[in-house]
Design a protein around this motif. Structure first.
Motif, mmCIF file in Angstrom:
data_model
loop_
_atom_site.group_PDB
_atom_site.id
_atom_site.type_symbol
_atom_site.label_atom_id
_atom_site.label_comp_id
_atom_site.label_asym_id
_atom_site.label_seq_id
_atom_site.Cartn_x
_atom_site.Cartn_y
_atom_site.Cartn_z
ATOM 1 N N GLY A 28 9.012 -11.816 -26.278
ATOM 2 C CA GLY A 28 8.875 -10.765 -27.276
ATOM 3 C C GLY A 28 7.657 -9.889 -27.067
ATOM 4 O O GLY A 28 7.374 -9.003 -27.888
ATOM 5 N N LEU A 29 6.917 -10.104 -25.986
ATOM 6 C CA LEU A 29 5.773 -9.257 -25.673
ATOM 7 C C LEU A 29 6.241 -7.968 -25.013
ATOM 8 O O LEU A 29 7.369 -7.875 -24.530
ATOM 9 N N SER A 30 5.360 -6.985 -24.955
ATOM 10 C CA SER A 30 5.670 -5.795 -24.175
ATOM 11 C C SER A 30 5.524 -6.127 -22.696
ATOM 12 O O SER A 30 4.822 -7.079 -22.316
ATOM 13 N N ARG A 31 6.181 -5.331 -21.845
ATOM 14 C CA ARG A 31 6.080 -5.580 -20.413
ATOM 15 C C ARG A 31 4.639 -5.442 -19.947
ATOM 16 O O ARG A 31 4.165 -6.227 -19.109
ATOM 17 N N GLN A 32 3.907 -4.455 -20.497
ATOM 18 C CA GLN A 32 2.529 -4.229 -20.080
ATOM 19 C C GLN A 32 1.647 -5.430 -20.443
ATOM 20 O O GLN A 32 0.798 -5.861 -19.661
ATOM 21 N N THR A 33 1.870 -5.979 -21.645
ATOM 22 C CA THR A 33 1.089 -7.143 -22.063
ATOM 23 C C THR A 33 1.413 -8.350 -21.196
ATOM 24 O O THR A 33 0.515 -9.080 -20.748
ATOM 25 N N ALA A 34 2.703 -8.554 -20.949
ATOM 26 C CA ALA A 34 3.104 -9.673 -20.097
ATOM 27 C C ALA A 34 2.464 -9.561 -18.722
ATOM 28 O O ALA A 34 1.956 -10.539 -18.170
ATOM 29 N N GLN A 35 2.462 -8.357 -18.156
ATOM 30 C CA GLN A 35 1.884 -8.142 -16.834
ATOM 31 C C GLN A 35 0.382 -8.437 -16.836
ATOM 32 O O GLN A 35 -0.155 -9.047 -15.899
ATOM 33 N N ARG A 36 -0.293 -8.027 -17.904
ATOM 34 C CA ARG A 36 -1.742 -8.246 -17.989
ATOM 35 C C ARG A 36 -2.074 -9.740 -18.003
ATOM 36 O O ARG A 36 -3.013 -10.192 -17.332
ATOM 37 N N TYR A 37 -1.299 -10.501 -18.743
ATOM 38 C CA TYR A 37 -1.572 -11.940 -18.835
ATOM 39 C C TYR A 37 -1.130 -12.670 -17.572
ATOM 40 O O TYR A 37 -1.748 -13.662 -17.175
ATOM 41 N N LEU A 38 -0.086 -12.199 -16.940
ATOM 42 C CA LEU A 38 0.319 -12.794 -15.674
ATOM 43 C C LEU A 38 -0.766 -12.598 -14.612
ATOM 44 O O LEU A 38 -1.063 -13.510 -13.829
ATOM 45 N N LYS A 39 -1.358 -11.409 -14.574
ATOM 46 C CA LYS A 39 -2.434 -11.146 -13.627
ATOM 47 C C LYS A 39 -3.640 -12.036 -13.918
ATOM 48 O O LYS A 39 -4.313 -12.518 -12.996
ATOM 49 N N LEU A 40 -3.922 -12.271 -15.213
ATOM 50 C CA LEU A 40 -5.017 -13.166 -15.577
ATOM 51 C C LEU A 40 -4.760 -14.582 -15.068
ATOM 52 O O LEU A 40 -5.637 -15.214 -14.460
ATOM 53 N N LEU A 41 -3.537 -15.079 -15.282
ATOM 54 C CA LEU A 41 -3.200 -16.425 -14.829
ATOM 55 C C LEU A 41 -3.233 -16.523 -13.304
ATOM 56 O O LEU A 41 -3.615 -17.558 -12.743
ATOM 57 N N GLU A 42 -2.858 -15.425 -12.638
ATOM 58 C CA GLU A 42 -2.938 -15.428 -11.182
ATOM 59 C C GLU A 42 -4.392 -15.468 -10.711
ATOM 60 O O GLU A 42 -4.755 -16.239 -9.812
ATOM 61 N N ARG A 43 -5.243 -14.655 -11.326
ATOM 62 C CA ARG A 43 -6.651 -14.611 -10.929
ATOM 63 C C ARG A 43 -7.334 -15.956 -11.108
ATOM 64 O O ARG A 43 -8.233 -16.310 -10.338
ATOM 65 N N THR A 44 -6.942 -16.696 -12.135
ATOM 66 C CA THR A 44 -7.583 -17.981 -12.414
ATOM 67 C C THR A 44 -6.883 -19.146 -11.725
ATOM 68 O O THR A 44 -7.219 -20.302 -11.969
ATOM 69 N N GLY A 45 -5.910 -18.841 -10.863
ATOM 70 C CA GLY A 45 -5.264 -19.883 -10.092
ATOM 71 C C GLY A 45 -4.201 -20.670 -10.821
ATOM 72 O O GLY A 45 -3.689 -21.669 -10.289
ATOM 73 N N ARG A 46 -3.823 -20.222 -12.022
ATOM 74 C CA ARG A 46 -2.821 -20.952 -12.790
ATOM 75 C C ARG A 46 -1.399 -20.516 -12.445
ATOM 76 O O ARG A 46 -0.455 -21.262 -12.670
ATOM 77 N N ALA A 47 -1.259 -19.317 -11.913
ATOM 78 C CA ALA A 47 0.055 -18.815 -11.507
ATOM 79 C C ALA A 47 -0.055 -18.257 -10.089
ATOM 80 O O ALA A 47 -1.121 -17.837 -9.646
ATOM 81 N N THR A 48 1.070 -18.259 -9.406
ATOM 82 C CA THR A 48 1.127 -17.760 -8.028
ATOM 83 C C THR A 48 2.033 -16.534 -7.961
ATOM 84 O O THR A 48 3.138 -16.556 -8.517
ATOM 85 N N LEU A 49 1.559 -15.502 -7.309
ATOM 86 C CA LEU A 49 2.325 -14.269 -7.154
ATOM 87 C C LEU A 49 3.229 -14.365 -5.937
ATOM 88 O O LEU A 49 2.794 -14.772 -4.853
ATOM 89 N N THR A 50 4.494 -13.994 -6.134
ATOM 90 C CA THR A 50 5.424 -13.855 -5.017
ATOM 91 C C THR A 50 6.004 -12.448 -5.070
ATOM 92 O O THR A 50 6.002 -11.805 -6.121
ATOM 93 N N LEU A 51 6.497 -11.978 -3.934
ATOM 94 C CA LEU A 51 7.058 -10.631 -3.852
ATOM 95 C C LEU A 51 8.545 -10.720 -3.544
ATOM 96 O O LEU A 51 8.961 -11.450 -2.642
ATOM 97 N N LYS A 52 9.335 -9.968 -4.295
ATOM 98 C CA LYS A 52 10.773 -9.897 -4.057
ATOM 99 C C LYS A 52 11.092 -8.499 -3.551
ATOM 100 O O LYS A 52 10.889 -7.511 -4.244
#
Length: 226
Positions: free
Chosen positions: A185-209
């Motif tokens: 239920g978040l906005s796409r921009q908010t979701a993206q911001r938090y995903l980038k935070l989790l990636e920076r802190t090593g909690r999430a991994t970025l993959t490219l499709k």
């Protein structure tokens, strides 16, 4: 010593989880149950219970239905969901019904230990009584969020971080910011911001499709599944 009830329909899994619990200092398994009826019976009859490790898939009722019935009967033991149920709707329902944490199967001993240690810290804080300043309230509410989560930068909410984290952990594969937005239920921009935070802190991994044309789609997967 915290007394724990382990609820799982699989007798073998219940024994393994019980053995895990008994390995954590300060915790003792008071009983095991393999159905909703058995769990409710033990909740009513055991002299003391502090915490229930609750499976969701039980033969007679769901774990969340057991939690609802516990509260209806005035049974106040705390609950950590320990289940293979990975859909976000179940995770959200568990949050709304007061589950303190949600541990997705399969997991290693370290995954459960971190949840139990966080629970012990929370109980020590709460059992101290008295009044709490805002910083203490924030610490209490964040005590059972992702173990080892660093302090959030200004402008980021612990609640939103936890929502995105749970969506990633319950997913079967990488998710895009748009998919996270639709699930939470978040906005796409908010979701993206938090995903980038989790990636920076090593909690999430970025993959490219990569598609047929244009820029690759950024997709994220939880990096530390227990």
């Amino acid at each position: 010593m915290f007394e724990v009830l382990v609820v799982d329909d699989d007798i073998r899994v219940a024994k393994v989880n019980a053995a895990y619990v008994d390995k954590v200092p300060g915790f003792h398994v008071a009983g095991q149950a393999h159905s909703a009826a058995e769990a409710l019976h033990q909740l009513e009859t055991l002299p003391r219970l502090d915490l229930v490790l609750m499976d969701h898939y039980l033969p007679d009722r769901t774990g969340l239905e057991v939690v609802q019935e516990m509260r209806r009967r005035g049974l106040q033991a705390d609950v950590i969901m320990v289940t293979a149920a990975r859909d976000v709707s179940t995770v959200q329902a568990a949050m709304r019904q007061g589950a303190l944490q949600y541990l997705v199967k399969p997991f290693a001993f370290a995954g459960l230990r971190s949840k139990l240690e966080a629970y012990a810290e929370l109980r020590r804080t709460l059992d101290g009584g008295g009044e709490a300043e805002q910083a203490e309230v924030d610490r209490i509410f964040g005590a059972l969020s992702a173990s080892g989560e660093p302090d959030l930068p200004k402008g980021h909410s612990a609640t939103t971080t936890e929502l995105v984290r749970r969506a990633l952990m319950s997913a079967e594969g990488p998710l895009s910011a748009q998919e996270i937005a639709e699930q939470t239920g978040l906005s796409r921009q908010t979701a993206q911001r938090y995903l980038k935070l989790l990636e920076r802190t090593g909690r999430a991994t970025l993959t490219l499709k990569y598609g047929d044309a244009g820029r690759p789609e950024h997709r994220y997967v939880w990096a530390t599944r227990a």
